[in-house]
Write a protein that holds these residues in place. Sequence first.
Motif, PDB file in Angstrom:
ATOM      1  N   SER A  83      -5.937   6.063  11.610  1.00 37.07           N
ATOM      2  CA  SER A  83      -4.590   5.825  12.139  1.00 37.07           C
ATOM      3  C   SER A  83      -4.138   4.405  11.813  1.00 37.07           C
ATOM      4  CB  SER A  83      -4.568   6.031  13.653  1.00 37.07           C
ATOM      5  OG  SER A  83      -5.312   5.001  14.293  1.00 37.07           O
ATOM      6  N   PHE A  84      -2.837   4.201  11.879  1.00 37.74           N
ATOM      7  CA  PHE A  84      -2.270   2.869  11.668  1.00 37.74           C
ATOM      8  C   PHE A  84      -2.876   1.889  12.659  1.00 37.74           C
ATOM      9  CE2 PHE A  84       1.070  -0.324  12.377  1.00 37.74           C
ATOM     10  CZ  PHE A  84       1.257  -0.773  11.078  1.00 37.74           C
ATOM     11  N   SER A  85      -3.008   2.305  13.926  1.00 41.39           N
ATOM     12  CA  SER A  85      -3.544   1.402  14.954  1.00 41.39           C
ATOM     13  C   SER A  85      -5.014   1.079  14.731  1.00 41.39           C
ATOM     14  CB  SER A  85      -3.333   1.981  16.359  1.00 41.39           C
ATOM     15  OG  SER A  85      -4.198   3.060  16.609  1.00 41.39           O
ATOM     16  N   GLN A  86      -5.693   1.844  13.886  1.00 40.71           N
ATOM     17  CA  GLN A  86      -7.069   1.509  13.516  1.00 40.71           C
ATOM     18  C   GLN A  86      -7.067   0.597  12.300  1.00 40.71           C
ATOM     19  OE1 GLN A  86      -9.132   3.818  10.895  1.00 40.71           O
ATOM     20  NE2 GLN A  86     -11.144   3.132  11.482  1.00 40.71           N
ATOM     21  N   GLN A  87      -6.207   0.864  11.338  1.00 42.34           N
ATOM     22  CA  GLN A  87      -6.248   0.142  10.070  1.00 42.34           C
ATOM     23  C   GLN A  87      -5.713  -1.287  10.158  1.00 42.34           C
ATOM     24  OE1 GLN A  87      -5.053   2.355   6.636  1.00 42.34           O
ATOM     25  NE2 GLN A  87      -5.972   4.228   7.400  1.00 42.34           N
ATOM     26  N   VAL A  88      -4.688  -1.530  10.964  1.00 41.81           N
ATOM     27  CA  VAL A  88      -4.130  -2.881  11.051  1.00 41.81           C
ATOM     28  C   VAL A  88      -5.158  -3.889  11.566  1.00 41.81           C
ATOM     29  CG1 VAL A  88      -2.402  -4.321  12.212  1.00 41.81           C
ATOM     30  CG2 VAL A  88      -1.733  -2.178  11.135  1.00 41.81           C
ATOM     31  N   PRO A  89      -5.867  -3.614  12.665  1.00 39.14           N
ATOM     32  CA  PRO A  89      -6.876  -4.583  13.104  1.00 39.14           C
ATOM     33  C   PRO A  89      -7.996  -4.777  12.068  1.00 39.14           C
ATOM     34  CG  PRO A  89      -6.453  -2.984  14.833  1.00 39.14           C
ATOM     35  CD  PRO A  89      -5.731  -2.514  13.624  1.00 39.14           C
ATOM     36  N   LEU A  90      -8.358  -3.698  11.356  1.00 35.84           N
ATOM     37  CA  LEU A  90      -9.386  -3.833  10.322  1.00 35.84           C
ATOM     38  C   LEU A  90      -8.884  -4.689   9.164  1.00 35.84           C
ATOM     39  CD1 LEU A  90     -10.844  -0.213  10.189  1.00 35.84           C
ATOM     40  CD2 LEU A  90     -11.813  -2.230  11.315  1.00 35.84           C
ATOM     41  N   LEU A  91      -7.624  -4.524   8.794  1.00 34.60           N
ATOM     42  CA  LEU A  91      -7.045  -5.349   7.738  1.00 34.60           C
ATOM     43  C   LEU A  91      -7.058  -6.817   8.153  1.00 34.60           C
ATOM     44  CD1 LEU A  91      -5.482  -5.974   5.151  1.00 34.60           C
ATOM     45  CD2 LEU A  91      -3.387  -5.338   6.376  1.00 34.60           C
ATOM     46  N   LEU A  92      -6.613  -7.101   9.354  1.00 33.33           N
ATOM     47  CA  LEU A  92      -6.604  -8.489   9.823  1.00 33.33           C
ATOM     48  C   LEU A  92      -8.028  -9.041   9.882  1.00 33.33           C
ATOM     49  CD1 LEU A  92      -4.942 -10.881  10.763  1.00 33.33           C
ATOM     50  CD2 LEU A  92      -5.122  -9.982  13.099  1.00 33.33           C
ATOM     51  N   ARG A  93      -8.955  -8.254  10.390  1.00 36.59           N
ATOM     52  CA  ARG A  93     -10.364  -8.678  10.433  1.00 36.59           C
ATOM     53  C   ARG A  93     -10.870  -9.029   9.040  1.00 36.59           C
ATOM     54  NH1 ARG A  93     -14.724  -4.111  10.767  1.00 36.59           N
ATOM     55  NH2 ARG A  93     -13.949  -4.001   8.632  1.00 36.59           N
ATOM     56  N   ASP A  94     -10.671  -8.120   8.089  1.00 36.40           N
ATOM     57  CA  ASP A  94     -11.190  -8.342   6.740  1.00 36.40           C
ATOM     58  C   ASP A  94     -10.505  -9.523   6.063  1.00 36.40           C
ATOM     59  OD1 ASP A  94     -12.824  -6.199   7.244  1.00 36.40           O
ATOM     60  OD2 ASP A  94     -11.815  -4.829   5.855  1.00 36.40           O
ATOM     61  N   HIS A  95      -9.209  -9.675   6.289  1.00 31.45           N
ATOM     62  CA  HIS A  95      -8.478 -10.809   5.719  1.00 31.45           C
ATOM     63  C   HIS A  95      -9.039 -12.126   6.262  1.00 31.45           C
ATOM     64  CE1 HIS A  95      -5.194 -13.228   4.171  1.00 31.45           C
ATOM     65  NE2 HIS A  95      -5.088 -13.747   5.382  1.00 31.45           N
ATOM     66  N   LEU A  96      -9.236 -12.188   7.571  1.00 29.75           N
ATOM     67  CA  LEU A  96      -9.754 -13.421   8.168  1.00 29.75           C
ATOM     68  C   LEU A  96     -11.188 -13.706   7.706  1.00 29.75           C
ATOM     69  CD1 LEU A  96      -8.261 -13.170  11.753  1.00 29.75           C
ATOM     70  CD2 LEU A  96      -7.515 -14.654   9.879  1.00 29.75           C
ATOM     71  N   ARG A  97     -11.982 -12.679   7.507  1.00 25.05           N
ATOM     72  CA  ARG A  97     -13.340 -12.881   6.986  1.00 25.05           C
ATOM     73  C   ARG A  97     -13.306 -13.436   5.560  1.00 25.05           C
ATOM     74  NH1 ARG A  97     -16.517  -7.434   9.095  1.00 25.05           N
ATOM     75  NH2 ARG A  97     -16.747  -8.138  11.255  1.00 25.05           N
ATOM     76  N   ALA A  98     -12.308 -12.999   4.781  1.00 27.80           N
ATOM     77  CA  ALA A  98     -12.191 -13.449   3.395  1.00 27.80           C
ATOM     78  C   ALA A  98     -11.508 -14.815   3.287  1.00 27.80           C
ATOM     79  CB  ALA A  98     -11.402 -12.414   2.581  1.00 27.80           C
ATOM     80  N   HIS A  99     -10.896 -15.275   4.366  1.00 27.48           N
ATOM     81  CA  HIS A  99     -10.164 -16.544   4.373  1.00 27.48           C
ATOM     82  C   HIS A  99     -10.593 -17.362   5.592  1.00 27.48           C
ATOM     83  CE1 HIS A  99      -7.745 -13.749   1.968  1.00 27.48           C
ATOM     84  NE2 HIS A  99      -7.469 -14.825   1.241  1.00 27.48           N
TER      85      HIS A  99
END
Length: 124
Positions: free
Chosen positions: A52-68
């Motif tokens: 779901s969108f509500s699952q993917q957005v937090p994962l995107l933010l998590r992965d982005h912050l891990r990469a930056h």
Amino acid sequence: MSDRVEVVDYDPEWPEEFAKLGKALRAELTKRYFRERPGARRVHIHVRELGSFSQQVPLLLRDHLRAHPAEAAEFGEAKRRWAHEFAEDRRAYLAAKEPLVWELLRRADAWAQEIGWRPGPSDA
């Protein structure tokens, strides 16, 4: 932390079971949110529908912050500062962090487009 985290399919009996433990349930279509009963130790449990969108957005933010890491540090420092400043005013804390969260999501979206990001496996 030594407590095990496990990912399982949603069980419609959870709200009743959590209520027996003194936990409250807030439900949306693709997310369940459990909280402690008033006066108990603070607990947040988020259960989201896979894909779901509500699952993917937090994962995107998590992965982005891990990469930056610099952005993660900026976000962490800002959240600590606002938590201290608005310790007694949750709404003010949320309002303070909202612009930075949206900016980070814009950056995360651009990063996702650049690298072809897809949600990876769970951390659980």
